[in-house]
Design a protein around this motif. Structure first.
Motif, mmCIF file in Angstrom:
data_model
loop_
_atom_site.group_PDB
_atom_site.id
_atom_site.type_symbol
_atom_site.label_atom_id
_atom_site.label_comp_id
_atom_site.label_asym_id
_atom_site.label_seq_id
_atom_site.Cartn_x
_atom_site.Cartn_y
_atom_site.Cartn_z
ATOM 1 N N TYR A 22 16.455 42.234 118.548
ATOM 2 C CA TYR A 22 15.574 42.479 117.393
ATOM 3 C C TYR A 22 14.522 43.569 117.671
ATOM 4 C CZ TYR A 22 17.583 38.087 115.799
ATOM 5 O OH TYR A 22 18.455 37.104 115.426
ATOM 6 N N ASP A 23 14.347 43.881 118.962
ATOM 7 C CA ASP A 23 13.437 44.963 119.341
ATOM 8 C C ASP A 23 12.034 44.768 118.733
ATOM 9 O OD1 ASP A 23 12.963 47.180 120.781
ATOM 10 O OD2 ASP A 23 13.960 48.606 119.445
ATOM 11 N N LEU A 24 11.535 43.546 118.825
ATOM 12 C CA LEU A 24 10.248 43.239 118.184
ATOM 13 C C LEU A 24 9.096 44.078 118.746
ATOM 14 C CD1 LEU A 24 10.340 39.333 117.822
ATOM 15 C CD2 LEU A 24 10.954 41.093 116.155
ATOM 16 N N GLY A 25 9.252 44.519 120.001
ATOM 17 C CA GLY A 25 8.199 45.357 120.600
ATOM 18 C C GLY A 25 8.002 46.651 119.822
ATOM 19 N N GLN A 26 9.067 47.085 119.144
ATOM 20 C CA GLN A 26 9.009 48.344 118.380
ATOM 21 C C GLN A 26 8.825 48.098 116.885
ATOM 22 O OE1 GLN A 26 9.007 51.452 119.684
ATOM 23 N NE2 GLN A 26 8.845 50.302 121.603
ATOM 24 N N ALA A 27 8.644 46.833 116.499
ATOM 25 C CA ALA A 27 8.523 46.536 115.065
ATOM 26 C C ALA A 27 7.121 46.913 114.562
ATOM 27 C CB ALA A 27 8.800 45.054 114.834
ATOM 28 N N ARG A 28 6.899 46.675 113.294
ATOM 29 C CA ARG A 28 5.587 46.966 112.693
ATOM 30 C C ARG A 28 5.117 45.711 111.960
ATOM 31 N NH1 ARG A 28 3.898 48.694 107.865
ATOM 32 N NH2 ARG A 28 5.990 48.918 107.004
ATOM 33 N N ILE A 29 3.821 45.481 112.010
ATOM 34 C CA ILE A 29 3.274 44.319 111.302
ATOM 35 C C ILE A 29 3.048 44.737 109.850
ATOM 36 C CG2 ILE A 29 1.353 42.678 111.175
ATOM 37 C CD1 ILE A 29 0.981 43.162 114.214
ATOM 38 N N ALA A 30 3.850 44.136 108.959
ATOM 39 C CA ALA A 30 3.754 44.498 107.541
ATOM 40 C C ALA A 30 2.595 43.758 106.884
ATOM 41 C CB ALA A 30 5.058 44.159 106.823
ATOM 42 N N PHE A 31 2.297 42.569 107.405
ATOM 43 C CA PHE A 31 1.243 41.761 106.785
ATOM 44 C C PHE A 31 0.775 40.725 107.799
ATOM 45 C CE2 PHE A 31 -0.368 38.466 103.767
ATOM 46 C CZ PHE A 31 -1.268 39.280 103.081
ATOM 47 N N GLU A 32 -0.498 40.389 107.709
ATOM 48 C CA GLU A 32 -1.053 39.370 108.597
ATOM 49 C C GLU A 32 -1.953 38.474 107.762
ATOM 50 O OE1 GLU A 32 -2.273 40.755 112.456
ATOM 51 O OE2 GLU A 32 -3.901 39.291 112.520
ATOM 52 N N PRO A 90 12.634 34.042 98.501
ATOM 53 C CA PRO A 90 12.911 33.171 97.352
ATOM 54 C C PRO A 90 14.383 33.177 96.952
ATOM 55 C CG PRO A 90 10.909 34.431 96.975
ATOM 56 C CD PRO A 90 11.509 34.967 98.242
ATOM 57 N N ASP A 91 15.076 34.338 97.078
ATOM 58 C CA ASP A 91 16.505 34.351 96.697
ATOM 59 C C ASP A 91 17.424 34.264 97.920
ATOM 60 O OD1 ASP A 91 16.317 36.858 97.796
ATOM 61 O OD2 ASP A 91 16.866 37.963 95.981
ATOM 62 N N THR A 92 16.842 34.035 99.082
ATOM 63 C CA THR A 92 17.552 33.876 100.371
ATOM 64 C C THR A 92 18.334 35.127 100.791
ATOM 65 O OG1 THR A 92 19.581 32.818 99.490
ATOM 66 C CG2 THR A 92 17.734 31.369 100.021
ATOM 67 N N ARG A 93 18.041 36.242 100.126
ATOM 68 C CA ARG A 93 18.624 37.520 100.552
ATOM 69 C C ARG A 93 17.598 38.269 101.390
ATOM 70 N NH1 ARG A 93 23.294 38.969 98.338
ATOM 71 N NH2 ARG A 93 23.915 38.119 96.337
ATOM 72 N N ALA A 94 18.077 39.258 102.169
ATOM 73 C CA ALA A 94 17.171 40.054 102.992
ATOM 74 C C ALA A 94 16.062 40.655 102.122
ATOM 75 C CB ALA A 94 17.947 41.157 103.699
ATOM 76 N N ALA A 95 14.833 40.633 102.651
ATOM 77 C CA ALA A 95 13.712 41.233 101.914
ATOM 78 C C ALA A 95 13.575 42.714 102.255
ATOM 79 C CB ALA A 95 12.411 40.511 102.270
ATOM 80 N N VAL A 96 14.116 43.117 103.414
ATOM 81 C CA VAL A 96 13.879 44.467 103.918
ATOM 82 C C VAL A 96 15.213 45.203 104.011
ATOM 83 C CG1 VAL A 96 12.757 45.814 105.751
ATOM 84 C CG2 VAL A 96 12.023 43.452 105.326
ATOM 85 N N ALA A 97 15.239 46.446 103.500
ATOM 86 C CA ALA A 97 16.496 47.218 103.494
ATOM 87 C C ALA A 97 16.910 47.609 104.906
ATOM 88 C CB ALA A 97 16.329 48.455 102.614
ATOM 89 N N LEU A 98 15.936 47.884 105.783
ATOM 90 C CA LEU A 98 16.279 48.267 107.162
ATOM 91 C C LEU A 98 16.358 47.013 108.026
ATOM 92 C CD1 LEU A 98 13.963 51.322 107.946
ATOM 93 C CD2 LEU A 98 16.295 51.284 107.070
ATOM 94 N N PRO A 99 17.441 46.837 108.774
ATOM 95 C CA PRO A 99 17.517 45.653 109.624
ATOM 96 C C PRO A 99 16.541 45.749 110.802
ATOM 97 C CG PRO A 99 19.428 47.066 109.976
ATOM 98 C CD PRO A 99 18.626 47.697 108.872
ATOM 99 N N LEU A 100 16.213 44.600 111.324
ATOM 100 C CA LEU A 100 15.302 44.528 112.468
ATOM 101 C C LEU A 100 16.174 44.624 113.718
ATOM 102 C CD1 LEU A 100 12.257 43.973 112.868
ATOM 103 C CD2 LEU A 100 12.768 41.538 112.789
ATOM 104 N N GLY A 101 16.106 45.740 114.426
ATOM 105 C CA GLY A 101 16.959 45.882 115.610
ATOM 106 C C GLY A 101 18.387 46.179 115.214
#
Ligand code: 3BY
Ligand code: FES
Ligand code: FE
Length: 420
Positions: free
Chosen positions: A177-187, A290-301
């Protein structure tokens, strides 16, 4: 003596009074003295979730985090190394950095301007004379480990060695998932009106999910956290069978893809309490939305489909890492009846709000769930604070992990000298 002003032997008595399979004696939730003991024995001597590597992306990024009466700074130094220090000036001890985020060249104490490099070295101490040996006044380091982009710190000089087990088990699961390179979208920060153990107990079961989390329940199988097999209705039996079949299919797929999925529990008898498992997402199976589909167009990792929900519990944390985003949650004790719950939504670093995801769609399930949980924790704390409270029995089916958490807590307190 009033129960909220306990001497050490009273803490030992409360620990001994805990009845197996039951919720804890009231004082363990309500007493300020027990709260202080928890901050010492649990939060200062165990590996605690403190954030994510992408909290401090660039050299000079600093986060200050209060952990009970203590505080730490986590930063990225000029060599891009992650470091943590006690947030305490080496002069007369003033708090160096205010809670939250900042960007600095050096750390300057607001009191008398002692100034530290980002590696903790004392660079400048005005008016202290030439003979001050600056090497003796380095900031006190805090042990810090990066587990696949999730940060754990231990305030003790002698941190539990079994963090290596967490690294071994969770490291490979998180790697793709490469979380080290991810971005915090919301906190989001929520203050729950309850003891930190009630926050964690609430998180260790989904007994309350069907009646309290209508939105989460669309993407989450409560049965993953246990169900009573006695007396299922026909429909419930059919659902249980369907979930077992779905796991057989998903587990075979994950195994073929080389994705670890097994449940691993490292709880009773261990200092570094954690559990992980790859869970099936309910509904259409993509994400906790809410619709159980991916919320983000770009996959994580990686862009492999059907990664499920990589679930990871820790002493003060719970995480759901999915194919499109990750929800990273940690709890910090503020007072006997107050707990901070901090949630971060992580997305691919190049994902653009409004183009690749809608922030409301990304965050609504866990913002709603957190608010519902905060309400429940408040109710539980009100109850344990009442004279009518008697510890009640945990379900052996749906609250086994809560029982383990309470048992682990009592064991750890005893190990750190608070027992009889
Ligand atoms: O977030 C969690 O880890 C837990 C699992 C069951 C209830 N709660 C949602
Ligand atoms: Fe920090 Fe004096 S306490 S400079
Ligand atoms: Fe909940």
């Amino acid at each position: 003596m009033p129960k909220d002003n306990l001497d050490p032997s009273a803490i030992a008595e409360l620990l001994s009074a805990r009845r197996a399979g039951h919720s804890l004696p009231a004082g363990l939730y309500t007493s300020p003295e027990v709260w202080k003991a928890d901050c010492d024995a649990i939060f200062s001597r165990h590996w605690i979730a403190v954030g994510v590597a992408c909290d401090v992306e660039e050299a000079g990024d600093v986060i200050a985090l209060d952990i009970g009466p203590s505080s730490i700074v986590i930063l990225r130094d000029d060599d891009n190394e992650l470091r943590a220090f006690h947030n305490v000036c080496s002069h007369r001890g003033a708090r160096l950095v205010p809670p939250g985020r900042s960007v600095v060249g050096k750390l300057v104490c607001p009191y008398h301007q002692w100034t530290y490099d980002l590696d903790g070295a004392l660079a400048l101490a005005p008016q202290m004379g030439r003979d001050l040996d600056r090497d003796l006044h380095h900031l006190k380091p805090v042990a810090l480990r990066d587990v696949g982009g999730l940060l754990y710190a231990c305030l003790s000089d002698d941190p539990p060695g079994d963090i290596d087990t967490l690294v071994e088990i969770a490291g490979p699961r998180l790697a793709s998932y490469d979380l080290g390179q991810a971005r915090i979208a919301f906190e989001e920060d929520i203050i729950e009106d309850g003891n930190w153990k009630l926050t964690l107990e609430n998180n260790r079961e989904c007994y309350h999910c069907a009646s309290n989390h209508p939105q989460l329940s669309l993407s989450f199988h409560a049965a993953d956290f246990g169900f009573d097999p006695e007396g299922l209705t026909e429909t419930e039996q059919a659902e249980a069978d369907a979930l077992a079949e779905a796991y057989a299919r998903y587990n075979a797929y994950w195994a073929a893809e080389g994705l670890p999925f097994e449940a691993v529990e490292h709880t009773l008898g261990h200092a570094t309490n954690f559990r992980t498992q790859r869970l099936i997402i309910a509904g259409l199976g993509e994400s906790q939305t809410p619709d159980t589909r991916a919320a983000v167009a770009l996959p994580l990792g990686s862009d492999r489909p059907w990664l499920g929900d990589l679930h990871l519990w820790g002493i003060n944390s719970w995480n759901h890492v999915m194919g499109d985003h990750a929800v990273i949650v940690a709890a910090y004790p503020i007072a006997a009846g107050r707990t901070l719950v901090r949630t971060k939504w992580l997305v691919h670093r190049d994902a653009v709000e409004g183009e690749d995801y809608d922030l409301e769609n990304l965050t609504t399930v866990w913002r709603t769930t957190n608010a519902e949980d905060a309400h429940l924790v408040g109710l539980a704390h009100q109850g344990v604070s009442s004279t009518g409270y008697r510890p009640g029995p945990y379900s052996r089916y749906t609250e086994r992990a809560v029982d383990d958490f309470a048992t682990w807590y009592v064991e750890r307190m005893r190990d750190h000298g608070y027992g009889a």
